[in-house]
Enzyme design. Sequence first.
Site, short mmCIF file in Angstrom:
data_model
loop_
_atom_site.label_atom_id
_atom_site.label_comp_id
_atom_site.label_asym_id
_atom_site.label_seq_id
_atom_site.Cartn_x
_atom_site.Cartn_y
_atom_site.Cartn_z
N HIS A 111 51.43 52.96 43.40
CA HIS A 111 49.98 53.25 43.40
C HIS A 111 49.21 52.30 42.48
CE1 HIS A 111 51.13 57.20 45.18
NE2 HIS A 111 52.12 57.12 44.31
N GLU A 158 44.20 33.42 48.33
CA GLU A 158 43.19 34.19 49.06
C GLU A 158 43.11 33.75 50.52
OE1 GLU A 158 39.49 35.08 46.41
OE2 GLU A 158 40.43 33.28 45.64
N LYS A 173 35.69 29.54 35.41
CA LYS A 173 36.50 30.10 36.49
C LYS A 173 37.67 29.22 36.91
CE LYS A 173 35.92 33.40 38.61
NZ LYS A 173 34.95 33.73 39.65
N SER A 203 34.58 27.10 40.06
CA SER A 203 33.33 27.64 40.60
C SER A 203 32.23 26.62 40.39
CB SER A 203 33.00 28.94 39.86
OG SER A 203 31.61 29.16 39.84
#
Length: 459
Positions: free
Chosen positions: A156, A290, A283, A277
């Site tokens: 979980h 992704e 970043k 970024s």
Amino acid sequence: MDKLWTGRFRKPLEEAANDFNSSIAVDSRMFREDILGSIAHVHMLGKQGIVSSQEAETLAAGLAGILADIESGKLEIDFRAEDIHSFVEGELTLRLGDTGKRLHTARSRNDQVAVDTRLYIKARIAKLTEALKTLIKTVCDIADKNKDTIMAGYTHLQMAQPVTFAEHLLAYAYMFLRDASRLRDCKARMDYSPLGCCALAGTTFPIDRRMTARELGFADIVKNSMDGVSDRDYCVELASALSIIMMHLSRFCEEIILWSSWEFKYIELDDGYSTGSSIMPQKKNPDIAELVRGKTGRVYGNLIGLLTMLKGLPLAYNKDMQEDKEALFDSVDTALSCLSLFNGMLSTMTVLKDNMERAAAKGFINATDCADYLVKKGMPFRTAYKITGGLIAYCIEKKKALEELSLQEFQEYSNLFEADIYAALDLKVCVAGRISEGGPSAPSVEAQIRDCSEKLSEL
Ligand code: ARG
């Protein structure tokens, strides 16, 4: 270039209809398979006396010349042709005149496209298997270096029990091994030649289907001519195996994305596999992971597209089936690039062992071990579970870890607690004690790595 089927028609196909109908932009990549299939076909026509041996030789040499010229760049594929089959036959006829027109005796584009696709898929399966093997080796290598790296195992997404990073990684190694065996099964089930099924009903010519199957490296022939030109279950099966590969990669990517966040910092991706970024200078984004996760959707989409395309088709060939290749090739290309990029990203990432171990110390992941300690001292498990639950609530209140409690505090909950509780709660001890087969202890992990490398060598 004239259509193969001129004769019956009084006017040409509308230009827009021609573009809509043409599949050469997609199937031109099968030029080699198409030509090798045709060469096997003319060898057989010659041997069976369906064309003269002189003609067979001329045809085979002409086809080999076209193959060499496409490969060297001397001959450009004409994208105005209807499909790769029409292009090759048209070019052969340009080069050989009437002899070229004998190529299509006792054959149809329906068995031709099926044989090309099967040959192409077989070659791609070999590449996919290699890519999976490389990835499995990478996973095992990182596991081997992290047999003692304590990490929280999650359920979980909540810290659950202590494992090692090796144990976590090897779970994926086994998933990828099954993926490779699914590809092997898929290849075995499709390794049958449809050549000679012709349009749908075989032929009146005395062809030898086994001869072409042998020359093209198929294990056997498709036994029913209508099945040979109608089904695309091998495309569906491969698209399904590829969807499962992508699902596994995507889950792994999800973890890599989490692990590389500041909140986790279990790993750091190499700069070569990270992006920045345009506005936030701090970043470092895991774009590759992704994208692999994102591309999983299109591979699933291709599978559903194929299944849906086939579901209402009467036997035998229908033009709907031309759609199979775009979906399948996209899935194959996507999976191959994802496997390769993912492997590069994984093999260059830095494992931040200390951070993993520090995080593992926070989540009461030795609570089960605390309960097990009491069980080993004679207490029934459910009672031990309850007592440990009380201890955890007490720890949360006191903002302490279990191992930070005094022996007196432990003994307020049960007089079975003795000084050896501290050793029992040590995460390294907790992991080392998980000696059940398949568990995270070092000997078990070593056995898994050996098992994986044995399975790899069988692929
Ligand atoms: N381009 C076609 C396909 O991919 C080849 C087979 C065409 N056969 C036909 N009878 N129109 O399915």
